[in-house]
Scaffold this motif. Structure first.
Motif, PDB file in Angstrom:
ATOM      1  N   TYR A   4      -5.913  16.226  -9.392  1.00 53.91           N
ATOM      2  CA  TYR A   4      -5.217  15.400 -10.425  1.00 53.91           C
ATOM      3  C   TYR A   4      -4.084  15.376 -11.585  1.00 53.91           C
ATOM      4  N   LEU A   5      -5.070  15.905 -12.089  1.00 56.84           N
ATOM      5  CA  LEU A   5      -4.417  16.498 -13.507  1.00 56.84           C
ATOM      6  C   LEU A   5      -2.706  17.383 -12.713  1.00 56.84           C
ATOM      7  N   LYS A   6      -2.727  18.176 -12.702  1.00 53.15           N
ATOM      8  CA  LYS A   6      -1.488  18.837 -11.293  1.00 53.15           C
ATOM      9  C   LYS A   6      -0.803  18.030 -10.416  1.00 53.15           C
ATOM     10  N   ARG A   7      -0.851  17.435  -9.932  1.00 52.40           N
ATOM     11  CA  ARG A   7      -0.309  16.306  -9.630  1.00 52.40           C
ATOM     12  C   ARG A   7       0.274  15.132 -10.669  1.00 52.40           C
ATOM     13  N   GLY A   8       0.208  14.913 -12.178  1.00 53.15           N
ATOM     14  CA  GLY A   8       0.401  14.427 -13.057  1.00 53.15           C
ATOM     15  C   GLY A   8      -0.008  13.880 -13.517  1.00 53.15           C
ATOM     16  N   TYR A   9      -1.280  13.029 -13.134  1.00 48.63           N
ATOM     17  CA  TYR A   9      -2.456  12.112 -13.846  1.00 48.63           C
ATOM     18  C   TYR A   9      -2.257  12.731 -15.063  1.00 48.63           C
ATOM     19  N   LYS A  10      -3.064  11.146 -15.932  1.00 47.20           N
ATOM     20  CA  LYS A  10      -3.496  11.663 -17.160  1.00 47.20           C
ATOM     21  C   LYS A  10      -4.930  11.452 -17.073  1.00 47.20           C
ATOM     22  N   LEU A  11      -5.593  12.556 -17.507  1.00 49.94           N
ATOM     23  CA  LEU A  11      -7.260  11.677 -17.870  1.00 49.94           C
ATOM     24  C   LEU A  11      -7.408  11.103 -19.106  1.00 49.94           C
ATOM     25  N   SER A  12      -8.295   9.926 -19.359  1.00 49.23           N
ATOM     26  CA  SER A  12      -8.270   9.205 -20.410  1.00 49.23           C
ATOM     27  C   SER A  12      -9.610   8.496 -20.742  1.00 49.23           C
ATOM     28  N   VAL A  13     -10.559   8.851 -21.447  1.00 48.59           N
ATOM     29  CA  VAL A  13     -12.128   8.551 -21.189  1.00 48.59           C
ATOM     30  C   VAL A  13     -12.383   7.624 -22.952  1.00 48.59           C
ATOM     31  N   ASN A  20     -23.616   2.854 -25.797  1.00 54.03           N
ATOM     32  CA  ASN A  20     -23.042   4.004 -24.799  1.00 54.03           C
ATOM     33  C   ASN A  20     -22.533   4.203 -23.610  1.00 54.03           C
ATOM     34  N   TYR A  21     -21.621   3.668 -23.704  1.00 51.80           N
ATOM     35  CA  TYR A  21     -21.910   4.155 -21.789  1.00 51.80           C
ATOM     36  C   TYR A  21     -19.991   4.212 -21.837  1.00 51.80           C
ATOM     37  N   LEU A  22     -19.986   5.970 -21.605  1.00 50.17           N
ATOM     38  CA  LEU A  22     -18.473   6.353 -20.494  1.00 50.17           C
ATOM     39  C   LEU A  22     -17.670   5.822 -19.749  1.00 50.17           C
ATOM     40  N   LYS A  23     -16.432   5.710 -20.375  1.00 47.06           N
ATOM     41  CA  LYS A  23     -15.594   5.004 -19.226  1.00 47.06           C
ATOM     42  C   LYS A  23     -13.979   5.689 -18.935  1.00 47.06           C
ATOM     43  N   GLY A  24     -13.349   5.813 -17.993  1.00 46.18           N
ATOM     44  CA  GLY A  24     -12.286   6.626 -17.704  1.00 46.18           C
ATOM     45  C   GLY A  24     -11.312   6.073 -16.689  1.00 46.18           C
ATOM     46  N   ALA A  25     -10.394   7.020 -17.015  1.00 46.09           N
ATOM     47  CA  ALA A  25      -9.367   6.573 -15.424  1.00 46.09           C
ATOM     48  C   ALA A  25      -8.506   7.453 -15.244  1.00 46.09           C
ATOM     49  N   LEU A  37      -3.360   4.751 -10.875  1.00 50.49           N
ATOM     50  CA  LEU A  37      -4.445   4.344 -11.585  1.00 50.49           C
ATOM     51  C   LEU A  37      -6.139   4.534 -10.826  1.00 50.49           C
ATOM     52  N   LYS A  38      -7.571   4.912 -11.177  1.00 52.29           N
ATOM     53  CA  LYS A  38      -8.750   5.793 -11.060  1.00 52.29           C
ATOM     54  C   LYS A  38      -9.121   4.853 -11.929  1.00 52.29           C
ATOM     55  N   GLU A  39     -10.222   4.368 -11.815  1.00 49.03           N
ATOM     56  CA  GLU A  39     -10.783   4.246 -12.656  1.00 49.03           C
ATOM     57  C   GLU A  39     -12.163   5.041 -12.431  1.00 49.03           C
ATOM     58  N   LEU A  40     -12.854   5.453 -13.564  1.00 42.69           N
ATOM     59  CA  LEU A  40     -14.343   6.502 -13.373  1.00 42.69           C
ATOM     60  C   LEU A  40     -15.312   5.713 -13.989  1.00 42.69           C
ATOM     61  N   THR A  41     -16.229   6.359 -13.503  1.00 43.73           N
ATOM     62  CA  THR A  41     -17.372   5.453 -14.195  1.00 43.73           C
ATOM     63  C   THR A  41     -18.516   6.895 -14.728  1.00 43.73           C
ATOM     64  N   GLU A  42     -19.225   6.159 -16.025  1.00 50.98           N
ATOM     65  CA  GLU A  42     -20.080   6.734 -15.797  1.00 50.98           C
ATOM     66  C   GLU A  42     -20.199   7.952 -15.175  1.00 50.98           C
ATOM     67  N   GLU A  43     -21.093   8.046 -14.334  1.00 43.92           N
ATOM     68  CA  GLU A  43     -21.421   8.750 -12.953  1.00 43.92           C
ATOM     69  C   GLU A  43     -20.174  10.751 -12.404  1.00 43.92           C
ATOM     70  N   ASN A  44     -18.919   9.563 -12.903  1.00 41.71           N
ATOM     71  CA  ASN A  44     -16.906   9.828 -13.178  1.00 41.71           C
ATOM     72  C   ASN A  44     -17.427  11.452 -13.632  1.00 41.71           C
ATOM     73  N   LEU A  45     -18.469  10.836 -14.277  1.00 44.35           N
ATOM     74  CA  LEU A  45     -18.066  11.678 -16.506  1.00 44.35           C
ATOM     75  C   LEU A  45     -19.267  12.079 -16.617  1.00 44.35           C
ATOM     76  N   LYS A  46     -20.142  12.993 -15.842  1.00 45.87           N
ATOM     77  CA  LYS A  46     -21.538  13.005 -17.076  1.00 45.87           C
ATOM     78  C   LYS A  46     -21.258  14.215 -17.223  1.00 45.87           C
ATOM     79  N   PHE A  47     -20.480  15.258 -16.864  1.00 47.31           N
ATOM     80  CA  PHE A  47     -19.893  16.316 -17.551  1.00 47.31           C
ATOM     81  C   PHE A  47     -19.540  16.341 -19.170  1.00 47.31           C
ATOM     82  N   LEU A  48     -19.895  14.747 -19.366  1.00 48.50           N
ATOM     83  CA  LEU A  48     -19.967  14.967 -21.163  1.00 48.50           C
ATOM     84  C   LEU A  48     -20.501  14.207 -21.670  1.00 48.50           C
TER      85      LEU A  48
END
Length: 121
Positions: A4-13, A20-25, A37-48
């Motif tokens: 996604y980032l290579k296609r021009g998207y920006k990851l924002s978290v 204490n819940y991470l959210k992102g897009a 816009l693709k919303e990300l849940t904490e499950e998608n961000l578990k690496f953080l």
């Protein structure tokens, strides 16, 4: 996520600091509007989770990652809220770059902390 980032998207978290819940897009925008816009849940961000990056986000910071296609580098940065007379802005306080997203986050993690915690690969 790298594709996604290579296609021009920006990851924002960011974090919901009350629970204490991470959210992102993943955000694709042009000069005038957000195109996707693709919303990300904490499950998608578990690496953080359990990283110094997450701790910074829980304290009100924001993580932004992009891909610079000219230099073929992923750039990740932490921004903090800055209050001015007109409202709130975010100012980048630390950033890192690498040929993979994971490596750019790992470098950012090392710069933020004491090396006790690592981004999960």
């Amino acid at each position: 996520m790298e594709e996604y980032l290579k296609r021009g998207y920006k990851l924002s978290v960011a974090a919901n600091t009350q629970i204490n819940y991470l959210k992102g897009a993943l955000i694709l925008e042009d000069f005038t509007a957000v195109r996707d816009l693709k919303e990300l849940t904490e499950e998608n961000l578990k690496f953080l989770i359990d990283t110094n990056i997450a701790e910074k986000l829980y304290k009100g910071g924001a993580l932004n990652s992009i891909y610079n296609s000219n230099e073929k580098l992923f750039i990740s940065s932490i921004a903090e809220k800055k209050y001015n007379g007109k409202g709130i802005t975010y100012e980048s306080i630390i950033s890192s770059s690498a040929t993979t997203l994971t490596e750019s986050l790992f470098k950012l993690e090392k710069e933020l902390g004491e090396g006790k915690k690592h981004v999960k690969r």
